[in-house]
Design a protein around this motif. Structure first.
Motif, short mmCIF file in Angstrom:
data_model
loop_
_atom_site.label_atom_id
_atom_site.label_comp_id
_atom_site.label_asym_id
_atom_site.label_seq_id
_atom_site.Cartn_x
_atom_site.Cartn_y
_atom_site.Cartn_z
N LEU A 59 0.84 -1.20 0.00
CA LEU A 59 0.00 0.00 0.00
C LEU A 59 0.87 1.25 0.00
O LEU A 59 0.65 2.19 -0.77
N THR A 80 -16.65 8.78 -0.99
CA THR A 80 -16.14 7.98 0.12
C THR A 80 -17.21 7.77 1.18
O THR A 80 -17.39 6.65 1.67
N MET A 89 -4.09 -3.95 -2.83
CA MET A 89 -3.51 -2.76 -2.22
C MET A 89 -2.86 -1.84 -3.26
O MET A 89 -2.76 -0.63 -3.03
N VAL A 144 -5.43 0.64 -4.75
CA VAL A 144 -5.88 1.46 -3.62
C VAL A 144 -4.78 2.46 -3.25
O VAL A 144 -5.03 3.65 -3.07
N SER A 165 -4.83 6.50 -3.56
CA SER A 165 -4.55 7.22 -2.32
C SER A 165 -3.37 8.18 -2.50
O SER A 165 -3.41 9.33 -2.04
N PRO A 174 -9.53 6.26 0.24
CA PRO A 174 -9.45 4.93 -0.36
C PRO A 174 -8.96 3.86 0.62
O PRO A 174 -9.44 2.73 0.61
N VAL A 175 -8.02 4.24 1.48
CA VAL A 175 -7.45 3.28 2.43
C VAL A 175 -8.46 2.93 3.51
O VAL A 175 -8.58 1.76 3.91
N PHE A 231 -10.94 0.61 2.02
CA PHE A 231 -10.29 -0.69 1.81
C PHE A 231 -10.19 -1.47 3.13
O PHE A 231 -10.55 -2.65 3.19
#
Length: 186
Positions: free
Chosen positions: A53, A87, A106, A109, A113, A126-127, A130
């Motif tokens: 990530l 979001t 990841m 994502v 991010s 986004p994290v 996720f």
């Protein structure tokens, strides 16, 4: 805990300064906030789990910074509003997508991010979506986010400097706000 720091601060700061100045200021102010959160939740997240990530987030940050420098203020504000709205809708909907390979998931994502990080310090949405999808435990969720945000901040600051976005006036104003940012995260 610092996770909504940019979401709240960016719109306020852009009332008094251009977004191109607010983004580096928030990146710098995020350092003590994320360090305090990570310290308070140490041992709760596996750094190896979040490495893909972070690598992808760093890869996306410079393109986000370049977009920040290229786009006028109006579209930047629109992107910020749309990001927060999407979001919130996804998070509230609460749907889950079964992922066969978390590490591979990841990468996109992290890229999104990172782009949002460089563009407006909004690396979180986004994290967060996720990790919620992955049903991470509360403490791992918090520690993982702090670990990711701190790493991303540390690695994005040299990129901001390389692009000439950390001028003396900005550094002085940020330094004056650092104690308040650190205290606000305790």
């Amino acid at each position: 805990s610092g996770f909504a720091f940019s979401l709240i601060s960016l719109p306020l700061l852009t009332m008094v300064m251009p977004q191109e100045s607010a983004v580096p200021m928030l990146a710098l102010l995020g350092l003590p906030i994320n360090a305090v959160v990570l310290f308070s939740s140490r041992g709760q997240a596996d750094p190896k789990r979040f490495l893909p990530l972070l690598v992808a987030g760093v890869a996306g940050t410079l393109p986000g910074i370049l977009l920040l420098q290229a786009l006028p203020e109006g579209p930047l504000r629109l992107i910020a509003g749309v990001t927060v709205t999407i979001t919130a809708a996804v998070y509230i909907a609460g749907g889950r997508v079964r992922l066969r390979n978390e590490r591979n998931a990841m990468i996109p994502v992290g890229l999104v991010s990172g782009i949002l990080n460089g563009l407006m310090t909004f690396s979180g949405p986004p994290v967060i979506v996720f990790l919620a999808n992955q049903e991470a435990e509360k403490e791992e969720f918090r520690a993982g986010l702090a670990l990711y945000f701190l790493g991303l901040n540390l690695l994005s600051i040299p990129m901001l400097a390389m692009r000439g976005m950390l001028g003396g006036g900005l550094l002085t104003a940020t330094a004056q706000l650092l104690p308040a940012a650190a205290l606000g995260s305790v």
